[in-house]
Design an enzyme around this catalytic site. Sequence first.
Site, mmCIF file in Angstrom:
data_model
loop_
_atom_site.group_PDB
_atom_site.id
_atom_site.type_symbol
_atom_site.label_atom_id
_atom_site.label_comp_id
_atom_site.label_asym_id
_atom_site.label_seq_id
_atom_site.Cartn_x
_atom_site.Cartn_y
_atom_site.Cartn_z
ATOM 1 N N HIS A 1 73.715 85.030 -60.852
ATOM 2 C CA HIS A 1 74.151 86.396 -60.572
ATOM 3 C C HIS A 1 74.431 87.269 -61.793
ATOM 4 C CE1 HIS A 1 78.268 85.057 -61.336
ATOM 5 N NE2 HIS A 1 78.677 86.303 -61.219
ATOM 6 N N ASP A 2 74.929 86.676 -62.875
ATOM 7 C CA ASP A 2 75.312 87.497 -64.039
ATOM 8 C C ASP A 2 74.358 87.336 -65.214
ATOM 9 O OD1 ASP A 2 77.450 89.054 -63.239
ATOM 10 O OD2 ASP A 2 78.976 87.594 -63.825
ATOM 11 N N LYS B 1 74.000 89.811 -67.996
ATOM 12 C CA LYS B 1 75.002 89.943 -69.058
ATOM 13 C C LYS B 1 74.493 89.419 -70.397
ATOM 14 C CE LYS B 1 79.250 90.086 -66.374
ATOM 15 N NZ LYS B 1 80.463 89.340 -65.965
ATOM 16 N N HIS C 1 74.301 95.356 -65.770
ATOM 17 C CA HIS C 1 73.898 93.946 -65.730
ATOM 18 C C HIS C 1 73.265 93.488 -64.411
ATOM 19 C CE1 HIS C 1 77.912 93.043 -63.965
ATOM 20 N NE2 HIS C 1 77.337 91.966 -63.480
ATOM 21 N N HIS D 1 73.076 93.195 -55.936
ATOM 22 C CA HIS D 1 74.133 93.951 -55.253
ATOM 23 C C HIS D 1 75.491 93.248 -55.201
ATOM 24 C CE1 HIS D 1 70.599 96.214 -53.345
ATOM 25 N NE2 HIS D 1 71.172 96.990 -54.233
ATOM 26 N N HIS D 2 75.732 92.300 -56.114
ATOM 27 C CA HIS D 2 77.006 91.570 -56.028
ATOM 28 C C HIS D 2 78.213 92.416 -56.420
ATOM 29 C CE1 HIS D 2 75.986 90.591 -60.301
ATOM 30 N NE2 HIS D 2 77.285 90.494 -60.486
ATOM 31 N N ASP E 1 82.571 85.708 -56.411
ATOM 32 C CA ASP E 1 82.604 86.248 -57.777
ATOM 33 C C ASP E 1 84.008 86.757 -58.120
ATOM 34 O OD1 ASP E 1 81.616 87.210 -60.230
ATOM 35 O OD2 ASP E 1 81.059 89.146 -59.360
HETATM 36 FE FE LIG Z 1 80.297 87.611 -62.033
HETATM 37 FE FE LIG Z 2 78.553 90.626 -62.241
#
Ligand SMILES: [Fe+2]
Ligand SMILES: [Fe+2]
Length: 277
Positions: free
Chosen positions: A125-126, A129, A154, A178-179, A208
């Site tokens: 998900h990240d 970053k 991100h 879309h988190h 998250d």
């Molecule tokens: Fe996260």
């Molecule tokens: Fe995130």
Amino acid sequence: MSELRRDLSSLAELATPIPPAKRAVIAAAPGGKSALSAGKAIAGLFQGLAGDRPIDSDMITHSSQEVLADVSAIGGERWLDTVREHHEGTFQHCLLVAGVAATYATRNGLNPYIAASLVNAALLHDVGKASIPQQILDKPGKLTESEFAVIKRHPRLGYDYLKSHAELPEAVLDAVLHHHEALDGSGYPDGLTADRIAPLTRILTVCDVFAANVEQRSYKSAQPASSAVMALVDMALRSRVDYEAVRRLASAFDVPLPGTLEELAASLSQPIRARAG
Ligand SMILES: [Fe+2]
Ligand SMILES: [Fe+2]
């Protein structure tokens, strides 16, 4: 992606192999083998995005299965403890989200395909970053408006990279993109409202937020699961996150909550009414 400075210090940290002695210590800890394997998968992803290289999808899938198996065997709390003790920063966060997602999946009896998709999405998900400067990611306290604008890139950076470098189910890609959306439309990157936020994405969002609250950072200590749940309850009451997902996550960490948001609101208002009376 090129408009953002790639963060060499964080990537160097991820690229540095764990010394054999430390590997042995982690491997011997509860859930340590799957934490090592998932950590390696995340490091590969971050390096892949920075170098615009392909993704080892098999490694992600395999790591998700290992995390699910270990969390199922030893419980989410112990797995999270091992990660908090041995990993740091963004790396720790991604692993914690995977562990929280695996706890949600196993304790709620999600079917194996959905469980695997959720943990895959958590690991991925990240990844965007990898393009965000470490001093912004690790800044204690409030971000400036321009720093927050950089952070907000991100999800789409990660989505674009994953979409063009791997064959992933649409639900997993959607969860990555879309988190950070909120049910009331106040999230980012697209400001989606509840009717357009998919079930898997809603679950990933609460995992998250929960993981961010139980994270151990140099400038903050980890909160217990009950406090992390209360932060989510507050967000559910403000129409930011899906209450059903919050309730199921809370129950996975043995924090019971009322069945509906209305019942929750009523239970919270009772002491106030009693005082007023
Ligand atoms: Fe996260
Ligand atoms: Fe995130």
